[in-house]
Scaffold this motif. Structure first.
Motif, PDB file in Angstrom:
ATOM      1  N   LYS A   1      -0.857   2.003  10.757  1.00 12.84           N
ATOM      2  CA  LYS A   1      -0.069   0.569  10.689  1.00 12.84           C
ATOM      3  C   LYS A   1      -0.906  -0.178   9.312  1.00 12.84           C
ATOM      4  N   GLN A   2      -2.270  -0.013   9.441  1.00 11.12           N
ATOM      5  CA  GLN A   2      -2.794  -0.963   8.286  1.00 11.12           C
ATOM      6  C   GLN A   2      -2.391  -0.190   7.140  1.00 11.12           C
ATOM      7  N   HIS A   3      -2.504   0.961   6.721  1.00 12.43           N
ATOM      8  CA  HIS A   3      -2.003   1.758   5.493  1.00 12.43           C
ATOM      9  C   HIS A   3      -0.589   1.369   5.343  1.00 12.43           C
ATOM     10  N   GLN A   4       0.374   1.437   6.192  1.00 10.55           N
ATOM     11  CA  GLN A   4       1.701   0.954   6.069  1.00 10.55           C
ATOM     12  C   GLN A   4       1.751  -0.424   5.442  1.00 10.55           C
ATOM     13  N   MET A   5       1.096  -1.362   6.266  1.00 12.85           N
ATOM     14  CA  MET A   5       0.823  -2.727   5.387  1.00 12.85           C
ATOM     15  C   MET A   5       0.828  -2.716   4.021  1.00 12.85           C
TER      16      MET A   5
ATOM     17  N   ALA B   1      -8.139   2.068  -3.379  1.00  7.53           N
ATOM     18  CA  ALA B   1      -8.136   0.634  -3.030  1.00  7.53           C
ATOM     19  C   ALA B   1      -8.957   0.515  -1.687  1.00  7.53           C
ATOM     20  N   VAL B   2      -9.956  -0.455  -1.561  1.00  7.98           N
ATOM     21  CA  VAL B   2     -10.430  -0.775  -0.417  1.00  7.98           C
ATOM     22  C   VAL B   2      -9.896  -2.204   0.025  1.00  7.98           C
ATOM     23  N   VAL B   3      -9.205  -2.182   1.115  1.00 11.28           N
ATOM     24  CA  VAL B   3      -8.637  -3.538   1.533  1.00 11.28           C
ATOM     25  C   VAL B   3      -9.195  -4.147   2.857  1.00 11.28           C
ATOM     26  N   VAL B   4      -9.868  -5.269   2.844  1.00 11.38           N
ATOM     27  CA  VAL B   4     -10.379  -5.981   4.140  1.00 11.38           C
ATOM     28  C   VAL B   4      -9.397  -7.040   4.553  1.00 11.38           C
ATOM     29  N   SER B   5      -8.963  -6.891   5.772  1.00 13.08           N
ATOM     30  CA  SER B   5      -8.065  -8.153   6.132  1.00 13.08           C
ATOM     31  C   SER B   5      -8.140  -8.249   7.598  1.00 13.08           C
ATOM     32  N   SER B   6      -8.254  -9.536   8.097  1.00 11.74           N
ATOM     33  CA  SER B   6      -8.118  -9.881   9.482  1.00 11.74           C
ATOM     34  C   SER B   6      -6.539  -9.450   9.978  1.00 11.74           C
ATOM     35  N   ALA B   7      -5.620  -9.298   9.262  1.00 15.54           N
ATOM     36  CA  ALA B   7      -4.372  -8.819   9.676  1.00 15.54           C
ATOM     37  C   ALA B   7      -4.568  -7.437  10.301  1.00 15.54           C
TER      38      ALA B   7
ATOM     39  N   ALA C   1      -0.738 -10.916  -2.035  1.00 14.78           N
ATOM     40  CA  ALA C   1       0.380 -11.602  -1.828  1.00 14.78           C
ATOM     41  C   ALA C   1       1.029 -11.234  -0.525  1.00 14.78           C
ATOM     42  N   ALA C   2       0.782 -10.057   0.012  1.00 10.87           N
ATOM     43  CA  ALA C   2       1.312  -9.720   1.335  1.00 10.87           C
ATOM     44  C   ALA C   2       0.253 -10.081   2.408  1.00 10.87           C
ATOM     45  N   LEU C   3      -1.168  -9.796   2.056  1.00 13.65           N
ATOM     46  CA  LEU C   3      -2.033 -10.192   2.865  1.00 13.65           C
ATOM     47  C   LEU C   3      -3.194 -11.305   2.375  1.00 13.65           C
ATOM     48  N   PRO C   4      -2.713 -12.332   2.355  1.00 16.50           N
ATOM     49  CA  PRO C   4      -3.372 -13.485   1.658  1.00 16.50           C
ATOM     50  C   PRO C   4      -4.618 -13.463   1.935  1.00 16.50           C
ATOM     51  N   ASP C   5      -5.299 -13.188   3.131  1.00 18.34           N
ATOM     52  CA  ASP C   5      -6.673 -13.280   3.403  1.00 18.34           C
ATOM     53  C   ASP C   5      -7.597 -11.971   3.120  1.00 18.34           C
ATOM     54  N   ALA C   6      -6.903 -10.937   2.343  1.00 21.21           N
ATOM     55  CA  ALA C   6      -7.463  -9.802   1.889  1.00 21.21           C
ATOM     56  C   ALA C   6      -8.389  -9.794   0.787  1.00 21.21           C
TER      57      ALA C   6
END
Length: 85
Positions: A47-51, A33-39, A13-18
């Motif tokens: 900053k990535q972790h804060q997101m 959690a493993v999160v892949v995002s162009s954001a 919801a916060a990172l729609p392309d994730a």
């Protein structure tokens, strides 16, 4: 307690392309959690972790998630990581 699917949905919801992969490390409240995002492009690891933490702030504050091992990647970094794994 929060389900793995709910965690995934909140991040997306916060990172729609994730692309999000969530695993239970034990007890239902210790997660990985493993999160892949162009954001994440151009953002520091902090900053990535804060997101991601921002997306899960309610679950973390209520201790529905007690511990979160987090790995974040840009799509490019993820492609490299998968090749070396």
């Amino acid at each position: 307690m929060i389900s793995l699917d709910q965690v995934k949905q909140q991040i997306q919801a916060a990172l729609p392309d994730a692309e999000v992969m969530v695993n239970d490390l034990g007890g239902g409240d210790h997660l990985e959690a493993v999160v892949v995002s162009s954001a994440f492009t151009g953002q520091s690891r902090v900053k990535q972790h804060q997101m991601v933490y921002g997306a899960l702030k309610d679950a973390l504050a209520s201790e529905a998630i007690h511990a979160l091992a987090l790995k974040t990647f840009t799509p490019e970094a993820w492609a490299v990581a998968r090749q070396t794994a």
